[in-house]
Design an enzyme around this catalytic site. Structure first.
Site, PDB file in Angstrom:
ATOM      1  N   CYS A 190       0.847  -1.187   0.000  1.00 55.79           N
ATOM      2  CA  CYS A 190       0.000   0.000   0.000  1.00 55.79           C
ATOM      3  C   CYS A 190       0.881   1.235   0.000  1.00 55.79           C
ATOM      4  O   CYS A 190       2.108   1.150   0.101  1.00 55.79           O
ATOM      5  CB  CYS A 190      -0.948   0.022   1.201  1.00 55.79           C
ATOM      6  SG  CYS A 190      -0.109   0.226   2.781  1.00 55.79           S
ATOM      7  N   ASP A 225      -3.443  21.398 -24.894  1.00 55.01           N
ATOM      8  CA  ASP A 225      -2.707  21.242 -26.142  1.00 55.01           C
ATOM      9  C   ASP A 225      -3.633  21.744 -27.252  1.00 55.01           C
ATOM     10  O   ASP A 225      -4.860  21.655 -27.126  1.00 55.01           O
ATOM     11  CB  ASP A 225      -2.369  19.763 -26.362  1.00 55.01           C
ATOM     12  CG  ASP A 225      -1.820  19.507 -27.748  1.00 55.01           C
ATOM     13  OD1 ASP A 225      -0.813  20.134 -28.086  1.00 55.01           O
ATOM     14  OD2 ASP A 225      -2.415  18.699 -28.483  1.00 55.01           O
ATOM     15  N   GLU A 236      -5.708  19.789 -57.573  1.00 56.69           N
ATOM     16  CA  GLU A 236      -5.187  19.205 -56.333  1.00 56.69           C
ATOM     17  C   GLU A 236      -5.541  17.732 -56.168  1.00 56.69           C
ATOM     18  O   GLU A 236      -4.966  17.045 -55.320  1.00 56.69           O
ATOM     19  CB  GLU A 236      -5.715  19.984 -55.120  1.00 56.69           C
ATOM     20  CG  GLU A 236      -5.229  21.419 -55.018  1.00 56.69           C
ATOM     21  CD  GLU A 236      -3.790  21.525 -54.549  1.00 56.69           C
ATOM     22  OE1 GLU A 236      -2.965  20.685 -54.961  1.00 56.69           O
ATOM     23  OE2 GLU A 236      -3.481  22.455 -53.781  1.00 56.69           O
ATOM     24  N   HIS A 259      -0.669  16.200 -50.928  1.00 54.54           N
ATOM     25  CA  HIS A 259      -0.492  17.121 -49.814  1.00 54.54           C
ATOM     26  C   HIS A 259      -1.808  17.224 -49.024  1.00 54.54           C
ATOM     27  O   HIS A 259      -2.894  17.241 -49.608  1.00 54.54           O
ATOM     28  CB  HIS A 259      -0.090  18.505 -50.337  1.00 54.54           C
ATOM     29  CG  HIS A 259       0.432  19.405 -49.277  1.00 54.54           C
ATOM     30  ND1 HIS A 259      -0.368  20.031 -48.358  1.00 54.54           N
ATOM     31  CD2 HIS A 259       1.710  19.785 -48.978  1.00 54.54           C
ATOM     32  CE1 HIS A 259       0.374  20.761 -47.547  1.00 54.54           C
ATOM     33  NE2 HIS A 259       1.643  20.631 -47.894  1.00 54.54           N
ATOM     34  N   GLY A 298       3.778  24.401 -54.420  1.00 51.64           N
ATOM     35  CA  GLY A 298       2.416  24.116 -54.834  1.00 51.64           C
ATOM     36  C   GLY A 298       2.376  23.144 -55.996  1.00 51.64           C
ATOM     37  O   GLY A 298       3.145  22.174 -56.026  1.00 51.64           O
ATOM     38  N   LEU A 345      -2.233  27.381 -61.880  1.00 51.94           N
ATOM     39  CA  LEU A 345      -1.271  27.278 -60.778  1.00 51.94           C
ATOM     40  C   LEU A 345      -2.003  27.383 -59.451  1.00 51.94           C
ATOM     41  O   LEU A 345      -2.960  28.170 -59.327  1.00 51.94           O
ATOM     42  CB  LEU A 345      -0.241  28.417 -60.844  1.00 51.94           C
ATOM     43  CG  LEU A 345       0.691  28.501 -62.049  1.00 51.94           C
ATOM     44  CD1 LEU A 345       1.465  29.808 -62.003  1.00 51.94           C
ATOM     45  CD2 LEU A 345       1.659  27.324 -62.037  1.00 51.94           C
ATOM     46  N   GLY A 402      -0.826  27.528 -55.170  1.00 53.17           N
ATOM     47  CA  GLY A 402       0.254  27.416 -54.197  1.00 53.17           C
ATOM     48  C   GLY A 402       0.478  28.708 -53.451  1.00 53.17           C
ATOM     49  O   GLY A 402      -0.423  29.553 -53.339  1.00 53.17           O
ATOM     50  N   ASP A 429      -3.812  15.022 -26.332  1.00 58.58           N
ATOM     51  CA  ASP A 429      -4.213  13.794 -27.016  1.00 58.58           C
ATOM     52  C   ASP A 429      -3.081  13.104 -27.760  1.00 58.58           C
ATOM     53  O   ASP A 429      -3.213  11.959 -28.172  1.00 58.58           O
ATOM     54  CB  ASP A 429      -5.332  14.092 -28.028  1.00 58.58           C
ATOM     55  CG  ASP A 429      -4.795  14.801 -29.274  1.00 58.58           C
ATOM     56  OD1 ASP A 429      -3.929  15.687 -29.113  1.00 58.58           O
ATOM     57  OD2 ASP A 429      -5.224  14.467 -30.382  1.00 58.58           O
TER      58      ASP A 429
END
Length: 726
Positions: free
Chosen positions: A12, A418, A449, A454, A484, A495, A497, A615
């Site tokens: 204990c 956090d 994309e 990414h 990009g 384009l 990015g 987490d």
């Protein structure tokens, strides 16, 4: 010099207190802390005055085992085995105890009696009680040994109570004299204690699982280049300067620097950040992170104990081994209560014998004092309240892993969150679409994309799917590292990015567009610029958005008088933008993973009693360093193992519920302990015969047992009222 020793045979928390007390008094030992939960002693000593072997010998003389940390085999250590053994003991005791309890209590509650003669019933009770004592004999052994060392613990209280009840009943039965038997008292006490020890061991058995899982993050093998050849070796054989090859989807084995290749690396398990980080030649990488897309060639810079992961493991271990500021109320009181009761019983018996009473009269006094002071209520006061409190919490989606958390929660002055995955969702989502020249900005961006891996690209594609947009065909797609992507859609050169990409293709960014980009970035968002045929046609912003419950949770904590803070690896501007939305007072930004626990230490040094809510794996050191670690249920297993309170529903509002419920449970524990001691304080003088000279009335041992039982019942009933808590 400092050493860590594994301590065995502690029963204990008072065992830990006794060892610590003796070590601190030993010459040559500067400081000592014994942690019952982790079963480790952290000892700082002067090696000129005392050696490790002498320290081990001192601990051994107290009745405990001690071994050095490096002698422990974590891989083959199975913390669940003691819990299984204690579970089996409890089940065995319960099975043998139920007939005794029924035999004694049946008539009191209106149930039919067993069809047995009294003598047969008494013998059956003796046999069953003996079986229970045999199953729980290590409690007797521990209690008896502690008494011999003049360091009584809770087992000493249990030993005295059950031994007196058992042997008194045995004497009555063997001598065939009139008197009540108390076999059921001994059985009931041991059954509840067996349950309590099983639940305690089950929690303690998980102590080292967090460390084992952290160690398990590191890959076992790595592919390196030696003498112009690719070879696979054990990670322990990697040397500083070795060139390591990492394919897409593999873990990076060491801390190092990229010397060839380009990729996105998922560092969430170390840094907690949700968006994979682009890595190109010259960038640093962290061991145990995951290479997501491209091929990387890495030069090893830090290996073994010097890696960031190893440092995190070390911090977690140190936090686990540090002494928790818990007041071991019952164990401290038992240190004085047990010898005091024994002294009173002996003194009362001697006084009555010297005043001319018979030996039998004096023995009855002695036994009655011990029976009425039986620690059954003391043994039930804490576990019953804890079981009810933790049960209530579980119904609300809150798991309280230890009684320690209940006491600490009431004292919390600051709650530190956090950011990523705790206050925020942990993954980027599109927040703003600004159309400048066309109304199909999202459709064009998502079409391009779709071919990119990414995470920001994925956020744009997901937003297009949400809006049920059909996508265009893309030709001549090319990802441009760190900037990009480009491609052709319907003969237009598209384009998408950052500003560097636009500058590389000589696309002008007007003051108005620059202002819009700056405004979005000040809100903590990442901005992607979409251009068609050298003309900017739109802006798309993405961010790791707040959970719905975050704002309300922070508000409730502030209303309850708790200070709030946020800790993150993000830059200060992003952190301030999020903190402003939440109403959080203190911001700790640009904090590296291994620095999180130090930030908690700094707050504690300022007098704050800190609860940390997190987490991620990188949160494990802070969770263990904080006075109270609260892990979000959707987080990593390591965070959950390190936390003392788990929010299963991933609802941050449960953090304040956990703190309030913990404070209520602690009040109930103290209330139960008050009543447990009240009956002893009121009953012991009567049992000692204080009323006999005035009224000629002597407390019968049976009545003493009834009073003892009533104190136990009152404690249980008090705990049961907790189910009405709202």
């Amino acid at each position: 010099m400092k050493t860590i020793l594994k301590i065995t045979d502690m029963d204990c928390a008072s065992c830990a207190a006794n060892i610590e007390h003796v070590l601190k008094k030993t010459e040559g030992i500067k400081n000592a802390g014994v942690n019952f939960a982790s079963e480790k002693a952290s000892i700082e000593f002067d090696e000129k005055k005392i050696g490790k072997d002498t320290i081990k010998k001192i601990i051994g003389e107290l009745g405990y085992g001690a071994m050095e940390e490096n002698e422990i085999d974590h891989e083959h250590h199975h913390p669940e085995e003691p819990a299984k053994k204690l579970r089996n003991r409890f089940v065995f005791s319960l099975i043998f105890g139920l007939p005794i309890i029924y035999a004694v209590m049946a008539s009191l509650v209106g149930l039919p009696k067993l069809p047995l003669a009294k003598q047969a019933s008494d013998i059956i009770q003796l046999v069953l009680a003996t079986a229970i004592i045999a199953a729980c004999f290590d409690i007797w052994k521990s209690g008896f040994k502690s008494l011999l060392r003049f360091m009584p613990n809770m087992d000493s209280l249990i030993f005295i109570g059950t031994a007196v009840a058992y042997f008194y009943s045995l004497i009555i039965l063997v001598l065939s004299v009139s008197g009540d038997l108390y076999f059921e008292s001994a059985a009931l006490i041991l059954i509840f204690i067996a349950l309590g020890k099983y639940l305690e061991a089950k929690t303690k058995g998980k102590t080292n699982e967090a460390i084992k899982k952290l160690i398990g993050l590191q890959p076992k093998e790595a592919v390196i280049i030696r003498d112009g050849k690719e070879i696979k070796i054990n990670i322990a054989e990697i040397k500083i300067g070795d060139i390591v090859l990492v394919k897409p989807g593999e873990k990076i084995p060491v801390d190092g620097k990229v010397i060839e290749g380009y990729s996105g690396v998922d560092e969430k398990m170390i840094t907690g950040e949700s968006i994979p980080v682009e890595k190109k030649v010259g960038d640093d990488v962290i061991g145990a992170t995951i290479n997501k897309t491209g091929f990387l060639k890495i030069e090893a810079k830090r290996i073994g104990k010097d890696t960031i992961l190893a440092q995190i493991i070390k911090v977690v271990q140190e936090a686990m081994e540090s002494k928790a500021p818990i007041q071991l109320l019952v164990d401290k009181i038992s240190l004085y209560f047990t010898p005091s009761v024994i002294a009173i019983a002996v003194l009362a018996a001697i006084i009555w014998f010297l005043t001319g009473q018979s030996a039998t009269f004096s023995l009855v006094i002695f036994v009655t004092v011990l029976i009425i002071a039986c620690p059954c209520a003391l043994g039930l006061a804490t576990p019953t309240a804890i079981m009810m409190g933790t049960g209530l919490a579980a119904q609300k989606g809150i798991l309280i892993k230890s009684a320690d958390a209940l006491e600490i929660a009431k004292k919390i002055t600051m709650v530190v969150f956090d950011k990523t995955g705790t206050l925020t969702r942990g993954e980027p989502t599109v927040t703003d679409i600004m159309e400048i020249a066309k109304n199909d900005v999202l459709k064009l961006a998502a079409s391009l994309e779709k071919k990119s891996e990414h995470p920001l690209a994925q956020a744009i594609v997901d937003e297009a799917k949400k809006n049920n947009l059909g996508l265009f065909e893309v030709e001549n797609f090319e990802a441009i590292p760190g900037k990009g992507a480009k491609g052709e859609i319907k003969n237009q050169k598209i384009l998408i990015g950052n500003k560097n990409l636009m500058a590389g293709f000589n696309i002008n960014i007007s003051d108005e567009i620059e202002k819009n980009i700056s405004n979005l970035e000040q809100q903590g968002k990442t901005v992607m610029i979409l251009a068609a045929d050298k003309e900017i046609i739109g802006l798309i912003a993405a961010a790791d958005t707040l959970k719905e419950t975050s704002i309300e949770a922070v508000k409730k904590l502030r209303e309850a008088g708790k200070k709030t803070a946020m800790i993150t690896g993000d830059n200060k501007r992003t952190a301030e933008a999020i903190a402003k939305q939440l109403g959080i007072e203190k911001i700790l930004a640009e904090v590296l993973p291994q620095e999180k626990s130090q930030e908690i230490k700094n707050l504690q040094a300022q007098g704050e009693i800190v609860a940390f809510v997190g987490d991620g794996i990188n949160d494990a050191p802070a969770l263990t360093q904080a006075n109270l670690g609260i892990a979000v249920g959707s987080g990593s297993d390591i965070a959950i193992e390190s936390g003392q309170i788990i929010l299963v529903k991933n609802d941050l509002r449960d953090a304040i519920s956990a703190i309030n419920l913990s404070a209520y449970t602690l009040r109930k524990i103290k209330q139960n302990l008050f009543w447990a001691f009240f009956y002893n304080i009121a009953g012991i003088p009567i049992a000692a015969g204080i009323l006999y000279p005035f009224f000629g009335w002597l407390l019968n041992p049976a009545i003493a047992a009834a009073a003892m039982a009533f104190s136990s019942v009152s404690v249980v009933l008090s705990a049961l009222t907790m189910k009405y808590y709202k």
